[in-house]
Scaffold this motif. Structure first.
Motif, mmCIF file in Angstrom:
data_model
loop_
_atom_site.group_PDB
_atom_site.id
_atom_site.type_symbol
_atom_site.label_atom_id
_atom_site.label_comp_id
_atom_site.label_asym_id
_atom_site.label_seq_id
_atom_site.Cartn_x
_atom_site.Cartn_y
_atom_site.Cartn_z
ATOM 1 N N LEU A 1 41.344 -5.163 -99.235
ATOM 2 C CA LEU A 1 42.496 -4.652 -98.503
ATOM 3 C C LEU A 1 42.632 -3.139 -98.653
ATOM 4 C CD1 LEU A 1 45.077 -4.999 -96.885
ATOM 5 C CD2 LEU A 1 46.265 -5.601 -99.015
ATOM 6 N N GLY B 1 39.986 -12.075 -94.987
ATOM 7 C CA GLY B 1 40.617 -13.182 -95.683
ATOM 8 C C GLY B 1 39.938 -14.508 -95.372
ATOM 9 N N TRP C 1 49.171 -10.048 -90.270
ATOM 10 C CA TRP C 1 49.177 -9.725 -91.691
ATOM 11 C C TRP C 1 49.513 -10.957 -92.531
ATOM 12 C CZ3 TRP C 1 47.681 -5.664 -94.597
ATOM 13 C CH2 TRP C 1 47.359 -4.463 -93.925
ATOM 14 N N LEU D 1 47.171 -12.600 -95.486
ATOM 15 C CA LEU D 1 47.642 -12.768 -96.863
ATOM 16 C C LEU D 1 47.565 -14.229 -97.300
ATOM 17 C CD1 LEU D 1 50.707 -10.345 -96.782
ATOM 18 C CD2 LEU D 1 48.547 -9.995 -98.016
ATOM 19 N N ALA E 1 44.025 -14.959 -98.211
ATOM 20 C CA ALA E 1 43.687 -14.371 -99.509
ATOM 21 C C ALA E 1 44.242 -15.223 -100.651
ATOM 22 C CB ALA E 1 44.229 -12.940 -99.592
ATOM 23 N N ALA E 2 45.498 -15.666 -100.512
ATOM 24 C CA ALA E 2 46.099 -16.513 -101.543
ATOM 25 C C ALA E 2 45.379 -17.855 -101.637
ATOM 26 C CB ALA E 2 47.580 -16.726 -101.242
#
Length: 265
Positions: free
Chosen positions: A128, A174, A244, A248, A251-252
């Protein structure tokens, strides 16, 4: 005393040369295209050429507004070359989690007391930060060329367009991170990341061909941020937040996927 963000710091330290190369490459593309706007983008000859092309092709390439500085910048950079370069970088960096596992490096790092979730999240943070750097540096170059190239862009909209491009790239990264964490294979990470980007572009292109296919825009991350021109009309806040947010979440989810699976070197 344990160091703070060890994976992130090492990733940034080891990748600064490649990051510099990507920065130079994007800057070179901007200096190649944008200064040509006064002689090409706004010329009668270019408009005649656009008028001679099939309407569907013009809409797909975003050339319908190319006579304006905002339309030209979006058609040449944000919607095309910038998108392409940022996507390539995002896929390569997003696949780094799987690359580290295939090489055995991830297993070695985890043996030194770094948690799996931490490892994945710090890798995502590194990706990121590098993408934000590329987006910010591109925005600064566009702002610097705004006057000389007679683009007449509003600075706040340059920020919005750059945020849209970075968000789209991070969503791609991601997806690559999640696929790499779930499978441990670089080929899957690369394929999923690139596939998400290509599919998004194709879906928005198909949506422009017919009103009956306009619903495809809802499935395209590309359309979420670029269906409404960020430079000409301002960024679509809802689409930007969605892009976005999905990035995210990916990614999590990569941290959860890595924690749930045995590693293989």
């Amino acid at each position: 005393m344990r160091s703070i963000l060890p994976v992130f710091r090492r990733s940034i330290r080891e990748s600064w040369r490649s990051l510099l190369g990507w920065t130079i490459g994007i800057t070179a593309v901007l200096f190649l295209y944008l200064p040509l706007y006064p002689s090409i983008g706004a010329s009668d000859q270019m408009q005649q050429l656009i008028d001679s092309m099939p309407e569907q092709l013009v809409d797909t390439l975003g050339y319908d507004q190319i006579a304006s500085g905002a339309g030209y910048t979006e058609a040449t950079f944000y919607g095309l070359m910038g998108f392409l370069l940022m996507t390539i970088a995002a896929v390569i960096w997003g696949a780094s989690l799987a690359t580290a596992e295939e090489s055995g490096r991830a297993e070695l790092d985890l043996a030194h007391g770094i948690g799996r979730g931490q490892y994945a999240l710090e890798t995502a943070l590194s990706v990121l930060v590098r993408l934000i750097w590329l987006g910010a540096s591109a925005g600064l170059v566009i702002w610097a060329l705004n006057g000389p190239a007679e683009l007449e862009l509003e600075p706040v909209r340059i920020v919005g367009a750059s945020a849209a491009l970075v968000g789209l790239a991070f969503l791609t990264a991601g997806a690559a991170l999640l696929a790499g964490a779930a499978t441990g294979r670089r080929i899957w990470a690369t394929g999923v990341g690139a596939g998400i980007a290509v599919l998004g572009y194709i879906l928005q292109a198909l949506a422009k061909q017919s009103d009956d296919l306009e619903w495809l825009n809802a499935l395209s991350p590309y359309a979420w941020v670029f269906r409404q021109s960020p430079l000409a009309e301002g960024v679509d806040v809802g689409g930007l937040a969605l892009t976005w947010g999905v990035g995210l979440v990916f990614a999590a989810a990569s941290a959860l996927a890595l924690r749930a699976r045995d590693l293989r070197g």
